[in-house]
Scaffold this motif. Sequence first.
Motif, PDB file in Angstrom:
ATOM      1  N   GLY A   1      50.623  49.069  45.290  1.00  0.00           N
ATOM      2  CA  GLY A   1      49.876  49.497  44.113  1.00  0.00           C
ATOM      3  C   GLY A   1      50.692  50.237  43.078  1.00  0.00           C
ATOM      4  O   GLY A   1      50.129  50.798  42.138  1.00  0.00           O
ATOM      5  N   THR A   2      52.010  50.250  43.221  1.00  0.00           N
ATOM      6  CA  THR A   2      52.862  50.938  42.252  1.00  0.00           C
ATOM      7  C   THR A   2      53.308  49.944  41.187  1.00  0.00           C
ATOM      8  O   THR A   2      54.138  49.074  41.448  1.00  0.00           O
ATOM      9  CB  THR A   2      54.095  51.552  42.947  1.00  0.00           C
ATOM     10  OG1 THR A   2      53.650  52.469  43.942  1.00  0.00           O
ATOM     11  CG2 THR A   2      54.969  52.289  41.938  1.00  0.00           C
ATOM     12  N   ALA A   3      52.752  50.074  39.995  1.00  0.00           N
ATOM     13  CA  ALA A   3      53.058  49.128  38.915  1.00  0.00           C
ATOM     14  C   ALA A   3      54.383  49.450  38.238  1.00  0.00           C
ATOM     15  O   ALA A   3      55.017  48.571  37.654  1.00  0.00           O
ATOM     16  CB  ALA A   3      51.933  49.122  37.886  1.00  0.00           C
ATOM     17  N   ARG A   4      54.812  50.708  38.283  1.00  0.00           N
ATOM     18  CA  ARG A   4      56.069  51.106  37.659  1.00  0.00           C
ATOM     19  C   ARG A   4      56.663  52.261  38.440  1.00  0.00           C
ATOM     20  O   ARG A   4      55.961  52.943  39.190  1.00  0.00           O
ATOM     21  CB  ARG A   4      55.844  51.513  36.202  1.00  0.00           C
ATOM     22  CG  ARG A   4      54.849  52.650  36.030  1.00  0.00           C
ATOM     23  CD  ARG A   4      54.624  52.970  34.569  1.00  0.00           C
ATOM     24  NE  ARG A   4      53.620  54.023  34.399  1.00  0.00           N
ATOM     25  CZ  ARG A   4      53.271  54.528  33.222  1.00  0.00           C
ATOM     26  NH1 ARG A   4      53.850  54.089  32.128  1.00  0.00           N
ATOM     27  NH2 ARG A   4      52.346  55.469  33.139  1.00  0.00           N
ATOM     28  N   VAL A   5      57.938  52.487  38.247  1.00  0.00           N
ATOM     29  CA  VAL A   5      58.628  53.573  38.949  1.00  0.00           C
ATOM     30  C   VAL A   5      57.954  54.906  38.614  1.00  0.00           C
ATOM     31  O   VAL A   5      57.689  55.218  37.446  1.00  0.00           O
ATOM     32  CB  VAL A   5      60.113  53.613  38.543  1.00  0.00           C
ATOM     33  CG1 VAL A   5      60.788  54.831  39.135  1.00  0.00           C
ATOM     34  CG2 VAL A   5      60.819  52.345  39.002  1.00  0.00           C
ATOM     35  N   GLY A   6      57.667  55.684  39.649  1.00  0.00           N
ATOM     36  CA  GLY A   6      57.031  56.983  39.450  1.00  0.00           C
ATOM     37  C   GLY A   6      57.835  58.103  40.065  1.00  0.00           C
ATOM     38  O   GLY A   6      58.807  57.871  40.796  1.00  0.00           O
TER      39      GLY A   6
END
Length: 426
Positions: free
Chosen positions: A204-209
């Motif tokens: 569920g990680t759409a972009r680096v966080g």
Amino acid sequence: MRRRLAAAVIVLAIVGLVGAAPAPTPTPASAADPVRAAQYWLDDYGIRDAWQTTRGEGTRIAVIDTGVARGPTELSGVVDGADFSGLGSPDGRTPVGAVDSAHGSLVASLAAGRGTGPDAGVIGVAPAAEVLSLSLAFGAATAAPFVDQVADAMRWAVDHGADVINLSFTTNTLDWPERWDDAFLYAFEHDVVVVVAAGNRGSGTARVGAPATIPGVLTVGGVDRSGAASVEASTQGITIGVSAPSEDLLGVSPDGQVVLWNGTSGAAPIVAGVAALVRAAHPDLDAANVINRIVKTAKPAPGAAADPLLYGAGLVDAAAAVRSPVAPVAQNPMGDLREWIRVFRRADAEPQPEPSIAPVEVPPLPAPEAATRTTSPLLPSEGTLLYGSLPLTVVTVAGILIALGVTAAARRIRSARAPRQPSRYI
């Protein structure tokens, strides 16, 4: 910002666990053991080659995760630890979490697993490195805020001799709490390499966080067995430093089972192990130059124009990072957290000089002019009489006299020209 982080989902950078690992076609170097043969990254990423120089002796990797289990031979490299969740044992060796308790053991086995023999079992990238097990709890299982668990674990790891810290989790948000500023600065200022997983689309990680967005950390993206950016077992972004395998990985669970798994949770400890190899081979290098060697020696990703948003500098190459000549740098190539804080947190400016309180000499004012008597503007003054009224009077009188003379002369002339009339009497 803390409320925002509390609302964010804390995600372990792992896509899936698939029971016991299958036995792929063995390579000649490890034909005797299918588990060792399945660890394709050992050869494909120069790790076996780097072992000709070092296996990470004298270095210490802190695994800040769900705890590294006791028992499995592969996990016998743990030398110390602590629990920050309030749920585990004081030494950090009791896995915590209802769902993710195996995560810390899997991560540690990839970074510094000991194997079950010289050519058998799961072996880590730096099998001679020591491991610190720092257990955290993800989610609402603990009363300790996750922000505080991470910050406290970072400081503990630094104070207990960590050379490398591995963080295989993401918050799914770009920013991070201010308390992490101090914790990560503490690690950087004490010359510790911090390696962070980029996260996975499959989780569920759409972009680096965060913490992979914090300047100064070495963020790791994931690739498949061919070296192409992984679709599910990684995410991408501008902060990625290098990439490493994140698919078809093997790890050891707390009960000693060999597990097949995917995710940048595995890519990160592979790179953390490479960092330990570099530190062992080059003990004189600071953390910034360790990271620089890993970044500068990375192999080009597949394709003529590999996107740095997908791969960072490329695919990690352990042998090149350990042995290739690399020019030293003065700054961490992954950024400067202190400068970021100064600019974006609007930190206090440099103290200004105290104002002088010495008396100031002021020159005396000139003496005032003598006061003049005030007169009405309707009354004539000496100037107006001399230069106004008197000349005007003279001119006026002269004009009148001339006019009278001219009139009298005109009358005499008319009288002389007129004919005389005879007188008539009655």
